[in-house]
Design a protein around this motif. Structure first.
Motif, PDB file in Angstrom:
ATOM      1  N   TRP A   1      21.602  -1.538  -4.716  1.00  0.00           N
ATOM      2  CA  TRP A   1      20.741  -2.590  -4.189  1.00  0.00           C
ATOM      3  C   TRP A   1      20.336  -2.306  -2.732  1.00  0.00           C
ATOM      4  O   TRP A   1      19.167  -2.449  -2.359  1.00  0.00           O
ATOM      5  N   THR A   2      21.278  -1.882  -1.920  1.00  0.00           N
ATOM      6  CA  THR A   2      20.977  -1.590  -0.516  1.00  0.00           C
ATOM      7  C   THR A   2      19.992  -0.438  -0.401  1.00  0.00           C
ATOM      8  O   THR A   2      19.054  -0.486   0.420  1.00  0.00           O
TER       9      THR A   2
ATOM     10  N   TYR B   1      17.743   0.417  -2.605  1.00  0.00           N
ATOM     11  CA  TYR B   1      16.421  -0.026  -3.038  1.00  0.00           C
ATOM     12  C   TYR B   1      15.749  -0.885  -1.963  1.00  0.00           C
ATOM     13  O   TYR B   1      14.541  -0.782  -1.730  1.00  0.00           O
ATOM     14  N   ASP B   2      16.535  -1.708  -1.299  1.00  0.00           N
ATOM     15  CA  ASP B   2      16.018  -2.505  -0.189  1.00  0.00           C
ATOM     16  C   ASP B   2      15.441  -1.606   0.897  1.00  0.00           C
ATOM     17  O   ASP B   2      14.340  -1.851   1.416  1.00  0.00           O
ATOM     18  N   GLN B   3      16.159  -0.538   1.251  1.00  0.00           N
ATOM     19  CA  GLN B   3      15.673   0.391   2.262  1.00  0.00           C
ATOM     20  C   GLN B   3      14.426   1.130   1.776  1.00  0.00           C
ATOM     21  O   GLN B   3      13.526   1.430   2.551  1.00  0.00           O
TER      22      GLN B   3
ATOM     23  N   VAL C   1       8.746  -7.958   1.448  1.00  0.00           N
ATOM     24  CA  VAL C   1      10.049  -7.505   0.976  1.00  0.00           C
ATOM     25  C   VAL C   1      10.923  -8.701   0.625  1.00  0.00           C
ATOM     26  O   VAL C   1      11.654  -8.693  -0.377  1.00  0.00           O
TER      27      VAL C   1
ATOM     28  N   LEU D   1      12.741  -9.314  -2.935  1.00  0.00           N
ATOM     29  CA  LEU D   1      14.183  -9.526  -3.066  1.00  0.00           C
ATOM     30  C   LEU D   1      14.462 -10.822  -3.826  1.00  0.00           C
ATOM     31  O   LEU D   1      15.440 -10.915  -4.578  1.00  0.00           O
TER      32      LEU D   1
ATOM     33  N   PRO E   1      23.233  -9.187  -5.864  1.00  0.00           N
ATOM     34  CA  PRO E   1      22.561  -8.540  -4.731  1.00  0.00           C
ATOM     35  C   PRO E   1      23.218  -8.931  -3.413  1.00  0.00           C
ATOM     36  O   PRO E   1      23.529 -10.119  -3.202  1.00  0.00           O
TER      37      PRO E   1
ATOM     38  N   TRP F   1      22.023  -9.314  -0.466  1.00  0.00           N
ATOM     39  CA  TRP F   1      21.263 -10.254   0.367  1.00  0.00           C
ATOM     40  C   TRP F   1      21.460 -11.693  -0.103  1.00  0.00           C
ATOM     41  O   TRP F   1      21.303 -12.625   0.673  1.00  0.00           O
TER      42      TRP F   1
ATOM     43  N   ALA G   1      19.327 -12.523   3.855  1.00  0.00           N
ATOM     44  CA  ALA G   1      18.356 -11.437   3.963  1.00  0.00           C
ATOM     45  C   ALA G   1      18.243 -10.877   5.370  1.00  0.00           C
ATOM     46  O   ALA G   1      17.830  -9.726   5.551  1.00  0.00           O
TER      47      ALA G   1
ATOM     48  N   TYR H   1      19.445  -7.450   6.214  1.00  0.00           N
ATOM     49  CA  TYR H   1      18.808  -6.319   5.556  1.00  0.00           C
ATOM     50  C   TYR H   1      17.360  -6.124   5.974  1.00  0.00           C
ATOM     51  O   TYR H   1      16.779  -5.091   5.680  1.00  0.00           O
ATOM     52  N   LEU H   2      16.801  -7.094   6.650  1.00  0.00           N
ATOM     53  CA  LEU H   2      15.382  -7.032   6.989  1.00  0.00           C
ATOM     54  C   LEU H   2      15.188  -7.054   8.492  1.00  0.00           C
ATOM     55  O   LEU H   2      16.016  -7.600   9.227  1.00  0.00           O
TER      56      LEU H   2
END
Length: 715
Positions: free
Chosen positions: A135-136, A138-140, A152, A156, A178, A180, A185, A188-189
């Motif tokens: 998950w991390t 994919y977020d990046q 984003v 998410l 997930p 986040w 969030a 991560y953002l």
């Protein structure tokens, strides 16, 4: 089949291949006939919505990576027919809803397929492999692809929904939570920016484009609609007669009497353009309807005389007998209407009605397309039999639905929309447009019904869609420009908008922009039936609600005020002078006012700034003055006291007036123009024009005598 559903109502039974995509209790009436089976490659989802202008969305499973298809099918089907638990939602402080709109649902499945493709590229074959680390990563990946923080965050949210509905499916995959969702969030953002979007970010339609576009739309509705509808009714009558009338000797004789002279003289023959092909064909139904000859009689005559080839070589008009009463520039707009052109003219007329309603009400496109026959009833008379002047009596209003933020009692999206608490104000041009559409629709039917106005024949549900209307508006512009050329009206050509196609969503922003910045300009000049601002922003209407178009007007007003104050401050810093009763306090306001370049002004900010009289300096380019608005000094309205000025009713001698050096220059320019005009008109009018010019010069001279600068206000 699992038995869990007997114990937990939020877990649905395992579907079979023939299980409906949308279960019966989720099917809504408008598109109830559009459904599919679980095993199908394409899942139609129209049965989930009653919004008449929404797209008939579907899920195409061939686009999903094969390794993930079965897993995503079950989770998607569970989301379509189920809902999230209240306990799950309570822990997330309203960030998720139990059910979402059709557009959000299809977007969620689309994002799930993107995730599946990304997983497949990395050699993964199951959603169960979505660990915290995955998950991390994919977020990046989303951030590295250049998506905005807001975008984003939206993606998410769809992935959180994937995990949540997996837990509610009859056969959970076991997707990890997930990170986040657990930690928030923000870890991560990147930090939130001040970027904004939606209709506030769209550019208003340029005045040079909107002015003639509105003129042509109003002309079509007010001046040409009767001719077009009468011609279209005659076209349909002739076509029906030509298709269905039986063979008779009288019909045969009338056919020969009509066509024999044309053939003998080698004259043009009645022809229509061939659909989807180049060239012309013989107008069989027109001739049959006109003469009373049957299809069989016309067909034999055409074959015997070779009229298919002759009509292609010598195409002529199919003149309708209906009279032409409409005028453009004082002259009949057509000598006669043609059998082949009336369907296209009706299409243009419907488009003109949309332009008038969308622009002159401030409705969102979906709200316009959701209007029904009878939405704008005539005012009820009072006890004396006359229309009243208070409340709803005496004023036309439009009862419609809003869809964007409509929710049910549980906070879930309500696709059928909800009736607006405050109906829309309807001014005369809008009423006329609605009445034209009602002549083509049955009582209770959608005014923009796809079944009535769609391009394809046959049954259909819902209304026309925004993408189709965008094309129709461009076609309307092309037609209007051709008519302007035909009638020698170069000043009424619709120029291209510098920001691209007009579209359907920009009308609201444009209306708010013109009300805020051109209060006596485009709208009042193009419509000779009264001023829109008076109707739309009156106390009786606006005080009841500040949402929707009013919020947009507030935002545009604050933007206009901010630009005016900044320009005034720059002018004063450069040595410019101002005059008028409010000159000194305007100088102080300009010096203290904050700058808003690049800043986001939302509805809350706008209301706060509008409540501060000291900061409000309005530009009135028609009256050639600024208004440093103070409620207690305003002469534009006495009672009740308003929060904003009536710039279309500026009164000389008002204590809020400010004028700049530029205003003085433009006053003299306007006076010179009036003097030139006075030379070419009769004496009484020329005297009035010269008197007006002298008053303008007197105002400019008074400015020069009394102007003050920053130096004059320095202690």
């Amino acid at each position: 089949m699992t038995t869990a559903a007997h114990h937990d109502p939020y877990i649905l039974p395992m579907p079979t291949p023939d299980t409906p995509v949308v279960l019966p209790y989720r099917v809504l009436p408008m598109h109830a006939h559009i459904n599919g089976r679980y095993v199908d490659w394409i899942w139609p989802l129209a049965a989930l919505t009653e919004n008449p202008s929404s797209n008939k969305a579907s899920i195409r499973w061939r686009k999903c990576p094969a390794a993930f298809r079965d897993e995503l099918r079950l989770i998607a089907w569970t989301m379509i027919n189920g809902e999230l638990r209240p306990t799950f939602l309570a822990k997330r402080a309203g960030s998720l809803r139990a059910r979402v709109s059709l557009s959000d649902l299809t977007e969620a499945v689309r994002q799930w397929m993107y995730l599946a493709a990304w997983l497949q590229e990395r050699g993964l074959t199951s959603l169960a492999q979505c660990t915290t680390a995955v998950w991390t990563a994919y977020d990046q990946h989303l951030l590295a692809a250049g998506s905005s923080r807001k975008r984003v965050l939206e993606i998410l949210g769809t992935l959180t929904r994937l995990w949540a509905f997996d837990q509610l499916s009859a056969r959970p995959v076991g997707i990890a939570r997930p990170p986040w969702d657990e930690l928030g969030a923000d870890d991560y953002l990147p930090a939130a920016s001040s970027a904004t979007g939606g209709e506030n970010a769209s550019e208003p339609i340029a005045e040079e484009t909107m002015g003639p576009l509105l003129v042509w739309a109003l002309r079509m509705v007010d001046d040409l609609a009767d001719d077009i509808l009468a011609g279209y009714a005659e076209t349909r009558r002739l076509a029906e007669v030509g298709r269905t009338i039986p063979s008779t000797p009288a019909g045969q004789d009338a056919l020969k009497a009509y066509l024999d002279p044309l053939i003998a003289a080698q004259a043009p023959l009645p022809a229509v353009r061939l659909k989807g092909r180049e060239g012309y064909g013989f107008a069989r139904y027109y001739v049959g309807g006109l003469t009373g000859a049957s299809r069989h009689q016309v067909a034999l005559y055409v074959e015997r005389h070779g009229l298919v080839a002759a009509a292609a070589q010598r195409p002529g008009p199919c003149t309708l007998p209906t009279p032409v009463t409409g005028r453009i520039a004082g002259r009949p707009w057509r000598e006669a209407l043609d059998f082949a052109e009336t369907p296209g003219l009706v299409r243009l007329l419907v488009t003109a009605c949309f332009i008038v309603i969308a622009y002159l009400t401030g409705m969102r496109p979906g709200e316009v397309l959701g209007l029904h026959h009878g939405c704008c009833p005539d005012p009820e008379p009072d006890a004396s039999g006359r229309t009243g002047r208070t409340g709803r009596t005496g004023r036309h209003v439009i009862y419609g639905h809003e869809y964007k933020n409509a929710t049910d009692e549980h906070g879930n999206h309500h696709s059928a929309g909800r009736e607006r608490d405050v109906p829309w104000v309807a001014i005369t041009p809008v009423i006329n447009a609605i009445r034209v559409l009602e002549r083509m629709a049955e009582p209770g039917e959608l005014l923009f019904s796809h079944a009535v106005h769609g391009a394809m024949a046959g049954p259909s549900t819902g209304s026309l869609r925004s993408p189709a209307l965008r094309t129709r508006i461009e076609d309307f512009v092309t037609w209007a420009n051709a008519e302007a050329a035909r009638h020698g009206l170069p000043g009424e050509v619709i120029p291209p908008d510098p920001h691209g196609a007009v579209g359907t969503r920009r009308f609201r922003r444009t209306l708010a922009w013109h009300i805020a910045r051109r209060p006596g300009g485009l709208v009042a000049l193009a419509i000779q039936y009264g001023h829109l601002r008076t109707a739309l922003v009156s106390e009786a209407y606006a005080a009841r609600s500040r949402d929707g178009i009013h919020e947009l007007i507030d935002i545009e007003t604050v933007r206009a005020v901010a630009d005016t104050v900044a320009d005034l401050n720059d002018n004063l810093e450069a040595g410019g002078g101002i005059s008028g009763p409010a000159a000194r306090r305007a100088i102080k306001a300009a010096a203290r006012a904050p700058r808003f370049e690049g800043a986001v002004i939302n509805a809350t900010t706008a209301r706060r700034l509008l409540a501060n009289d000291d900061a409000l300096i309005y530009d009135n380019p028609q009256a050639l003055l600024l208004c440093h608005y103070k409620r207690e000094h305003a002469l534009c309205h006495r009672t009740p006291v308003r929060d904003t000025p009536r710039l279309d009713h500026c009164v000389p001698g008002c204590g809020n007036i400010v004028r700049t050096d530029e205003h003085a220059t433009r006053l003299r320019d306007r006076a010179n123009a009036l003097d030139k005009q006075a030379v070419h008109v009769p004496q009484p009018i020329s005297e009035r024009l010269r008197d007006h010019a002298e008053r303008l010069r007197g105002t400019a001279d008074a400015h020069d005598r009394t102007r003050i600068t920053l130096k004059d206000t320095t202690p």
